[in-house]
Design an enzyme around this catalytic site. Structure first.
Site, PDB file in Angstrom:
ATOM      1  N   ASN A 108      73.136   6.589  18.330  1.00  0.00           N
ATOM      2  CA  ASN A 108      74.207   6.180  17.422  1.00  0.00           C
ATOM      3  C   ASN A 108      74.027   4.708  17.048  1.00  0.00           C
ATOM      4  OD1 ASN A 108      75.686   8.615  17.307  1.00  0.00           O
ATOM      5  ND2 ASN A 108      76.561   8.205  19.316  1.00  0.00           N
ATOM      6  N   CYS A 115      74.100  15.928  17.136  1.00  0.00           N
ATOM      7  CA  CYS A 115      75.337  15.464  17.759  1.00  0.00           C
ATOM      8  C   CYS A 115      76.110  16.686  18.234  1.00  0.00           C
ATOM      9  CB  CYS A 115      76.165  14.656  16.765  1.00  0.00           C
ATOM     10  SG  CYS A 115      77.680  13.979  17.480  1.00  0.00           S
ATOM     11  N   HIS A 116      76.743  16.556  19.385  1.00  0.00           N
ATOM     12  CA  HIS A 116      77.480  17.697  19.934  1.00  0.00           C
ATOM     13  C   HIS A 116      78.958  17.682  19.559  1.00  0.00           C
ATOM     14  CE1 HIS A 116      77.368  14.867  23.694  1.00  0.00           C
ATOM     15  NE2 HIS A 116      78.297  14.486  22.854  1.00  0.00           N
ATOM     16  N   HIS A 118      80.549  12.100  13.309  1.00  0.00           N
ATOM     17  CA  HIS A 118      81.774  11.713  13.997  1.00  0.00           C
ATOM     18  C   HIS A 118      82.991  11.722  13.073  1.00  0.00           C
ATOM     19  CE1 HIS A 118      79.262   9.631  17.329  1.00  0.00           C
ATOM     20  NE2 HIS A 118      79.511  10.906  17.626  1.00  0.00           N
TER      21      HIS A 118
END
Length: 473
Positions: free
Chosen positions: A151, A173-174, A209
């Site tokens: 990130n 990304c999870h 995000h």
């Protein structure tokens, strides 16, 4: 018979992502091969070589991997099939400045690795690192697939493509696991039956995000009405099946109140946890107490430093043979994606890649997060459509900010970086205070910004940076 591959791991001294990857690989019977570990902390990489090679003798291991130390990028990358990137851009001292210097000005950040003042300054030091990595990939392994875990995700992937447009890179990304878990809890509560989480399908679009789900299905059942009922019911009290989410001492607590509030406002489900979502908007981090009212926590960097110390102790015990290092499934998708790219079946998941039309109403080439099909030597984006208007408005602003932040970082343009900084949703300051805060933060990370200083002297009052450098956080 196992497929033999070569992997170059940048950030190979990691005690987080690298350990997870090593454990996953040990349990993947369809793959075997060589992993070259490179890290600017050379001793950390050498330690992981020892730890990784010990896995070959573990009774649970089903796949043999030879771990090698790489002293530089050329040694790590030459001729590899896959590149994995998981680095910390700078140290936790720089991150401490990123996250906590703004608090003096009444600006609070719950994570500090993607957006807000912290994410912007982190990007400024990250882009030069990713550009160097991209040049090395172009030179030593141009056909390799590149998996980025670092990130700020979108900025990192954009920097890779900015240097090497033909690179085969994507960011993992999870964050969507969060929404999957929420819907899983709701379905089991509603039906009283156990369901398979993998049967839930999400349509995802947005930026990392800050992506959104506007369609969710379980087999032939539309789950959006179910989520709407829960959002209405728990908007004020929060909802979670994990007891830790109601513990005020838990820095990662998340009662999903921000998620529910935004669903009611926008008719789409934010797919990340509240700690990430809140930093993109001006509504939920208005002061140091507001996060508690919304049911999520701030994560002080002192806690991350403490965890690092604990991990260093753990590593010492593992190396000394006083603590086991056992293979276990991390729950991440990296090994599954490698298998799909090698032609071992297809897989659909959310991924960060340039927009080629999969997200309507967003600029071409902007790094977006949508679903894609992973297959033999290909990542094919799935058309996600256009978000509902209110969600699209919020997402579009973030893609514009991302675009200008990337221009600033690519050109090392301090004045443009400050313009992006001062327009951020969390920076509710007059221009004088915003400039002072920016100067302090830049000064505290100046060891990584030599390029910026030399190129931006004429366009930004460098004397402010010099003044700020004599002050404490």
């Amino acid at each position: 018979m196992s497929k033999r591959v070569k992997i170059g791991y940048i950030g190979g001294g990691s005690m987080g992502w690298a350990w997870s990857v090593m454990k996953d690989l040990a349990l993947e019977s369809a793959l075997c091969g060589e992993v070259r570990l490179y890290d600017i902390d050379h001793e950390a990489a050498k330690a992981n070589v020892t730890i990784g090679n010990r896995l070959n003798n573990h009774e649970k291991t089903v796949s043999k991997w030879e771990y090698k130390y790489a002293s530089d990028l050329s040694e790590a990358l030459d001729g590899v099939d896959f590149v994995i990137i998981s680095i910390l851009p700078g140290t936790f001292d720089e991150m401490e400045s990123d996250v906590h210097t703004p608090e003096v000005y009444g600006i609070y950040q719950s994570v500090g690795d993607t957006t807000g003042p912290a994410g912007i300054v982190r990007s400024m030091r990250t882009v030069p690192m990713m550009e160097e990595i991209a040049r090395a990939i172009q030179k030593y392994c141009p056909k390799a697939w590149v998996i980025n875990y670092t990130n700020p995700m979108a900025v990192c992937v954009a920097a890779l493509y900015g240097v090497f447009p033909q690179i085969k890179a994507f960011g993992c990304c999870h964050e969507a696991f969060h929404t999957l878990t929420l819907l899983y809890w709701m379905m089991e509560e509603e039906t009283g039956e156990q369901i398979n989480k993998e049967d839930i399908r999400l349509n995802i679009s947005g930026v990392n995000h800050f992506s959104w789900v506007d369609r969710a299905d379980y087999k032939d059942v539309d789950l959006m009405p179910l989520f709407e009922r829960y959002a209405a019911k728990y908007a004020h009290t929060g909802y979670s099946k994990w007891d830790g989410d109601r513990d005020p001492e838990n820095y990662f607590r998340n009662l999903n109140r921000v998620c529910f509030d935004l669903f009611i406002r926008c008719n789409a489900i934010p797919s990340a946890g509240d700690r990430h979502i809140a930093e993109f908007l001006p509504w939920y981090l208005t002061d140091g107490e507001s996060c508690g009212e919304w049911g999520f926590g701030l994560t002080p960097v002192s806690v991350r430093k403490k965890w690092r110390t604990q991990l260093l102790d753990k590593r010492a015990r593992i190396l000394a043979g006083k603590e086991p290092f056992d293979p276990s499934r991390s729950g991440e998708e990296g090994t599954k994606l490698i298998k799909a790219l090698l032609g071992m079946g297809e897989m659909i998941t959310n991924v960060n890649i340039p927009n080629t039309g999969q997200m309507d109403g967003i600029g071409h080439g902007v790094i977006v997060e949508t679903n894609a099909v992973f297959g033999r030597d290909s990542v094919r984006p799935i058309w996600a459509g256009r978000l509902p208007n209110a969600a699209h408005l919020l997402a579009e602003k973030q893609t514009r900010q991302q675009e200008y932040l990337m221009r600033a970082c690519t050109d090392r343009d301090m004045a443009l970086a400050f313009s992006v900084f001062s327009e951020d949703n969390l920076v509710r300051l007059n221009v004088s205070s915003a400039r002072e805060l920016f100067a302090k933060m830049v000064s505290n990370t100046r060891a990584y910004l030599a390029d910026w200083v030399s190129r931006s002297y004429a366009s930004f009052p460098f004397n402010i940076l010099i003044t700020a450098s004599t002050r404490n956080i």
